[in-house]
Each structure stands twice: as C-alpha cells, then as structure tokens.
Enzyme design. Sequence first.
Site, PDB file in Angstrom:
ATOM      1  N   GLY A  11       0.779  -1.237   0.000  1.00 39.94           N
ATOM      2  CA  GLY A  11       0.000   0.000   0.000  1.00 39.94           C
ATOM      3  C   GLY A  11       0.808   1.283   0.000  1.00 39.94           C
ATOM      4  N   SER A  12       2.082   1.232  -0.478  1.00 39.19           N
ATOM      5  CA  SER A  12       2.868   2.477  -0.460  1.00 39.19           C
ATOM      6  C   SER A  12       2.316   3.498  -1.466  1.00 39.19           C
ATOM      7  CB  SER A  12       4.347   2.192  -0.723  1.00 39.19           C
ATOM      8  OG  SER A  12       4.549   1.685  -2.008  1.00 39.19           O
ATOM      9  N   LYS A  64      -7.507 -13.782 -11.723  1.00 41.02           N
ATOM     10  CA  LYS A  64      -8.600 -12.849 -12.016  1.00 41.02           C
ATOM     11  C   LYS A  64      -9.665 -12.991 -10.925  1.00 41.02           C
ATOM     12  CE  LYS A  64     -10.968 -16.215 -14.961  1.00 41.02           C
ATOM     13  NZ  LYS A  64     -11.562 -16.529 -16.248  1.00 41.02           N
ATOM     14  N   MET A  91      -3.128  -7.212  -8.045  1.00 41.99           N
ATOM     15  CA  MET A  91      -2.428  -8.250  -8.797  1.00 41.99           C
ATOM     16  C   MET A  91      -3.367  -9.200  -9.559  1.00 41.99           C
ATOM     17  SD  MET A  91       0.448  -7.026  -8.368  1.00 41.99           S
ATOM     18  CE  MET A  91       1.577  -8.200  -9.093  1.00 41.99           C
ATOM     19  N   ARG A  92      -4.590  -8.784  -9.819  1.00 45.51           N
ATOM     20  CA  ARG A  92      -5.491  -9.595 -10.647  1.00 45.51           C
ATOM     21  C   ARG A  92      -5.917  -8.800 -11.875  1.00 45.51           C
ATOM     22  NH1 ARG A  92      -7.757 -14.110  -7.690  1.00 45.51           N
ATOM     23  NH2 ARG A  92      -6.794 -14.028  -5.636  1.00 45.51           N
ATOM     24  N   LEU A  93      -6.213  -9.532 -12.945  1.00 41.82           N
ATOM     25  CA  LEU A  93      -6.648  -8.886 -14.180  1.00 41.82           C
ATOM     26  C   LEU A  93      -8.053  -8.317 -13.986  1.00 41.82           C
ATOM     27  CD1 LEU A  93      -5.544 -11.653 -16.706  1.00 41.82           C
ATOM     28  CD2 LEU A  93      -4.322  -9.564 -16.041  1.00 41.82           C
ATOM     29  N   ASN A 108      -3.691   2.438 -13.840  1.00 43.72           N
ATOM     30  CA  ASN A 108      -2.804   1.468 -13.199  1.00 43.72           C
ATOM     31  C   ASN A 108      -1.386   2.037 -13.172  1.00 43.72           C
ATOM     32  OD1 ASN A 108      -1.933  -1.116 -12.166  1.00 43.72           O
ATOM     33  ND2 ASN A 108      -1.149  -1.591 -14.210  1.00 43.72           N
ATOM     34  N   HIS A 110       2.541   0.633 -13.264  1.00 42.55           N
ATOM     35  CA  HIS A 110       3.304  -0.580 -13.544  1.00 42.55           C
ATOM     36  C   HIS A 110       4.794  -0.281 -13.364  1.00 42.55           C
ATOM     37  CE1 HIS A 110       4.129  -4.493 -15.211  1.00 42.55           C
ATOM     38  NE2 HIS A 110       5.097  -3.937 -15.911  1.00 42.55           N
TER      39      HIS A 110
HETATM   40  C1  GAR Z   1       4.164  -1.422  -7.055  1.00 43.63           C
HETATM   41  O1  GAR Z   1       5.543  -1.398  -7.282  1.00 43.63           O
HETATM   42  C2  GAR Z   1       3.416  -1.529  -8.373  1.00 43.63           C
HETATM   43  O2  GAR Z   1       4.057  -0.894  -9.416  1.00 43.63           O
HETATM   44  C3  GAR Z   1       3.379  -3.014  -8.559  1.00 43.63           C
HETATM   45  O3  GAR Z   1       3.132  -3.532  -7.284  1.00 43.63           O
HETATM   46  C4  GAR Z   1       3.744  -2.692  -6.317  1.00 43.63           C
HETATM   47  C5  GAR Z   1       2.744  -2.416  -5.207  1.00 43.63           C
HETATM   48  O4  GAR Z   1       3.351  -1.744  -4.145  1.00 43.63           O
HETATM   49  N1  GAR Z   1       2.354  -3.382  -9.497  1.00 43.63           N
HETATM   50  C6  GAR Z   1       2.479  -4.360 -10.384  1.00 43.63           C
HETATM   51  O5  GAR Z   1       3.464  -5.057 -10.462  1.00 43.63           O
HETATM   52  C7  GAR Z   1       1.277  -4.546 -11.295  1.00 43.63           C
HETATM   53  N2  GAR Z   1       1.579  -5.431 -12.357  1.00 43.63           N
HETATM   54  P1  GAR Z   1       2.470  -0.984  -3.062  1.00 43.63           P
HETATM   55  O6  GAR Z   1       1.417  -1.970  -2.570  1.00 43.63           O
HETATM   56  O7  GAR Z   1       3.466  -0.649  -1.978  1.00 43.63           O
HETATM   57  O8  GAR Z   1       1.852   0.236  -3.700  1.00 43.63           O
END
Ligand code: GAR
Length: 201
Positions: A11-12, A64, A91-93, A108, A110
């Site tokens: 959740g950062s 998903k 992390m789901r489609l 989103n 990425h």
């Molecule tokens: C982030 O780095 C984001 O870019 C990645 O998950 C992390 C979540 O961190 N997302 C993916 O890889 C999507 N394919 P967070 O929970 O600390 O925000």
Amino acid sequence: MRLGILGSGAGSNMAAIAEQCASGALPAVVTVVLSDVENAGILTRARDMGLSATFIQPGQYRTKLDEAAEEQFVRVLKEAEVEWVVLAGFMRLIKADFLKHFWHKVINIHPSLLPSFPGLEAWQQALDYGVKFTGCTVHIVDHGIDTGPILGQETVPVLDADTPQSLHARIQEAERRLYPAIIHALAMEDIRIQGRRSFQK
Ligand code: GAR
C-alpha cells in the site's frame, strides 16, 4: 474527484496518494480502499489513515476475479460514487465486465517503462534483460495486460550493484512521485487522450 483504490500489497502507492489528498495537495478524496487479500498491508495502512478499507473475497481463480467478486467490487465502487478507479499494486486482471462500468476511468501503475516488461516482477525482468534504465508507467487500463494508453512515465537508472529488492525500491520511490502527479493532472482535466496518445496541457 472521488477515487477508489484497489491493491493487493503493502500500500505504499495508496498511502502516497491518500496523504496528498489529506493535505490538500491533491484535489481528490479516497472514498474506499479495496483488496483481494485479507491481510494485505494496504488495508491496515488505509484503516490507520482513517479510510474505509474492505476485503472482498476474490473467488476461485488465481489471476482474475470470479463473477461474484467482480460484481461486488463494482457494487462497492458505485455505492461510494467513485469516479476514478486507481489500481495500486492490484495483482489480478480486470476484465471487460468490470471495465464497461468505468471505461477509461481505471488507471494502473506498472513498475517498468511500458511496453517493456509487462506482467509480473517487472524489476526482475529488467535486471534479467540487462537494461541500463527502467522506471514506472501510469496508464489507462484496457482489455490487454498493461497495454492501455500511457499517461506518464518516470525513468530510473539500473545500477551495477542492484539486487531485485534495491531496484524495486528505487522504482517505488519514483512511483510515489508519478502516481499523485498524474492523478492531479486528471483532476485538473489537464490530460487529453487521442487514440493511444495522451497530451498534457
Ligand atoms: C508497485 O511497485 C506496483 O508498481 C506493482 O506492485 C507494487 C505495489 O506496491 N504493481 C504491479 O506489479 C502490477 N503489475 P504498493 O502496494 O506498496 O503500492
């Protein structure tokens, strides 16, 4: 601008966005935080910040949401009168039945410079490939995997001494700058999309 944030991890990104909403730097409000992972850090962090945070059972699939879960996500987002759905480590489609309710209103982040390294563990993919720069991308979600129109990107160097963890941490620092900045531009209606291209005033 009313935001609904979906995440599966620590959740950062959610915290960076919510802090800027709370301070008034972002003209937006986080109305609801939703997760498919019951003990995800994003839910605890959101509750600590006084936000409404809910776990929704994702159902039988691994990558998903099942139909019932998808309906529940959409129902909660609609009840909260969410205008923009912000994926922050979800992390789901997200499939067509969900997207049709929020078409071009789901964004989103990425952890790579798309279209390089879509999918999982993009920082590891960057290390394996040997690129000297990677970064992060904020994009509109469409029917593909990490394929929608790009709204913004920030580059990050890959250092010789990098481990997957150190590189991901550097990318996440950039994410915490880029995501609120793009949401700010959306709130000010400063971004125009034409085909695959976006233009910022
Ligand atoms: C982030 O780095 C984001 O870019 C990645 O998950 C992390 C979540 O961190 N997302 C993916 O890889 C999507 N394919 P967070 O929970 O600390 O925000």
